[in-house]
Design an enzyme around this catalytic site. Structure first.
Site, mmCIF file in Angstrom:
data_model
loop_
_atom_site.group_PDB
_atom_site.id
_atom_site.type_symbol
_atom_site.label_atom_id
_atom_site.label_comp_id
_atom_site.label_asym_id
_atom_site.label_seq_id
_atom_site.Cartn_x
_atom_site.Cartn_y
_atom_site.Cartn_z
ATOM 1 N N ASN A 167 6.725 -9.399 -60.705
ATOM 2 C CA ASN A 167 6.257 -10.587 -59.991
ATOM 3 C C ASN A 167 5.169 -10.213 -58.995
ATOM 4 O O ASN A 167 5.168 -9.124 -58.436
ATOM 5 C CB ASN A 167 7.425 -11.309 -59.297
ATOM 6 N N LYS A 175 13.982 -3.867 -44.681
ATOM 7 C CA LYS A 175 13.912 -3.659 -46.134
ATOM 8 C C LYS A 175 12.705 -2.800 -46.466
ATOM 9 O O LYS A 175 11.576 -3.127 -46.089
ATOM 10 C CB LYS A 175 13.821 -5.003 -46.861
ATOM 11 N N PHE A 233 4.929 -14.225 -51.370
ATOM 12 C CA PHE A 233 5.594 -14.985 -50.297
ATOM 13 C C PHE A 233 5.270 -16.477 -50.370
ATOM 14 O O PHE A 233 4.982 -17.120 -49.352
ATOM 15 C CB PHE A 233 5.198 -14.449 -48.920
ATOM 16 N N SER A 276 7.180 -5.801 -49.488
ATOM 17 C CA SER A 276 6.669 -6.466 -50.683
ATOM 18 C C SER A 276 5.300 -5.893 -51.024
ATOM 19 O O SER A 276 4.451 -5.728 -50.146
ATOM 20 C CB SER A 276 6.541 -7.973 -50.450
ATOM 21 N N ASN A 311 13.021 -2.640 -52.125
ATOM 22 C CA ASN A 311 12.252 -3.731 -52.707
ATOM 23 C C ASN A 311 11.794 -3.327 -54.114
ATOM 24 O O ASN A 311 12.217 -2.311 -54.654
ATOM 25 C CB ASN A 311 11.054 -4.039 -51.801
ATOM 26 N N ASN A 352 3.068 -7.471 -52.704
ATOM 27 C CA ASN A 352 2.212 -8.586 -53.110
ATOM 28 C C ASN A 352 1.454 -9.256 -51.968
ATOM 29 O O ASN A 352 0.772 -10.260 -52.178
ATOM 30 C CB ASN A 352 3.055 -9.618 -53.860
ATOM 31 N N THR A 353 1.590 -8.737 -50.762
ATOM 32 C CA THR A 353 0.773 -9.164 -49.625
ATOM 33 C C THR A 353 -0.057 -7.958 -49.203
ATOM 34 O O THR A 353 0.499 -6.961 -48.740
ATOM 35 C CB THR A 353 1.636 -9.647 -48.443
#
Length: 365
Positions: free
Chosen positions: A109, A218, A113, A176, A247, A178-179
């Site tokens: 994915n 995390k 967010f 994450s 993560n 993805n940021t």
């Protein structure tokens, strides 16, 4: 998985992943609520000052906007973590942004967010508590920063303040992939400042008469051991209540069968994450030295994988991708298997924690 659940799964897998997820959340929101199944006292866990009926939790990412935590507790999860929630709503990254690797029991994915922000989720959690809906259920809140935030640490502080009255605990998500730039907050100096400000905000809420909520961090599975040393040092120095390991990963193991989907950018979750996340968990457990509990995440989808996490150092475990492939009854099935294991061995759950940590860590060397 029962026949009806298998049929539903097949129907959902005929849809693109994000559409299937949205339909699932909407269905859970209107279906009659299940009462949580009776808990086995042998599986009860005390951690972070909280009491969990069992050690199997639902990881963040499934219920981003805190719409259905009680529905998931009804399926036998010992706790549910909602979010990630950012101060302002944001749409996330362009679609498509979720990719199934069915042969690998995995997902990639790059959602970024996507969520409705602080205005929506706290109100839902407050209504839940005021309505008397399973007020004893443990519901944590995973907090994050907006992609365009000028001060990302301030966004985490805002999350603590926004959810102080409704969260069982907080998870500070800086891992994450993805940021852009978010994982830079895992560097020791930046992390030390972040934790200092977040914990100060948490303690200020408590000093003004609010509850003192546990704060967990995390982390990513892609840290080097030197970077892990810095993370653990900052966490111990600042006195966090726990860590979640881990993560999703940006790595693409050679073992992946779906090589086409493996080329997509984003975080990989599911069965292929079991090995690297468990190695990181074991190394974290050895470095934490009992200062606080750990939550093991990554590749959990049955009793064997959950027990492996526990024996590598996890007091609690979480899953999400495992539910996609095993169905919503996976938590109850894992708990049944854990209870049978304890019955067979005569040991306690607590005695399992960290029993194989040194061996798992050596396997990583």
């Amino acid at each position: 998985m029962t026949l009806p659940e298998d049929l539903v799964r097949r129907a959902m897998f005929a849809l693109d992943p994000e559409t299937a997820h949205g339909l699932t959340i909407r269905a859970l929101g209107v279906l009659p609520r299940r009462a949580p199944p009776p808990g086995d006292p042998r599986l009860a866990v005390s951690a972070f000052g909280l009491r969990f009926p069992n050690p199997v939790g639902l990881a963040a990412g499934f219920d981003k906007n805190a719409g259905v935590p009680d529905a998931m507790l009804g399926y036998g999860f010992g706790f549910v973590e909602v979010g990630t929630v950012t101060p302002r709503p944001q749409p996330g990254n362009p679609k498509p942004r979720i990719f199934r690797l069915t042969e690998d029991r995995a997902v990639i994915n790059r959602l970024g967010f996507n969520n409705e922000g602080h205005a929506a989720a706290p109100a839902r959690l407050l209504a839940r508590l005021r309505g008397g809906a399973a007020p004893g259920g443990v519901v944590g809140v995973n907090i994050g920063a907006n992609k365009d935030a000028a001060d990302r640490t301030a966004d985490y502080v805002a999350g603590v303040r926004a959810f102080a009255d409704v969260a069982s605990y907080f998870t500070v998500n800086i891992s994450s992939p993805n940021t852009p730039g978010l994982r830079d907050l895992q560097h020791e100096a930046a992390l030390d400042d972040l934790l200092a400000r977040v914990l100060e905000a948490r303690d200020a809420v408590a000093a003004s008469g609010g509850a003192r909520r546990p704060v967990l961090l995390k982390i990513a599975p892609d840290l080097s051991l030197a970077e892990l040393d810095g993370v653990v040092a900052a966490c111990r120095r600042r006195g966090v209540d726990g860590m979640i390991v881990s993560n999703t990963t940006v790595a693409r193991p050679d073992s992946l069968k779906n090589r086409t989907a493996a080329k997509e950018s984003g975080g990989l979750s599911g069965a292929p994450l079991l090995e690297p996340s468990t190695r990181m968990l074991a190394n974290a457990w050895l470095r934490v030295e009992g200062a606080f509990p750990l939550v093991g995440v990554g590749g959990v989808d049955d009793t064997a994988s959950a027990l492996r996490k526990i024996r590598a150092g996890a007091t609690l475990v979480q899953l999400y991708t495992g539910m996609i492939y095993r169905g919503p009854g996976v938590a109850a099935a894992i708990c049944q298997g854990l209870a049978q294991h304890l019955q067979r061995t005569g040991e306690t759950l607590a005695a399992q924690v960290g029993a194989d940590a040194e061996a798992e860590a050596k396997a990583a060397a």
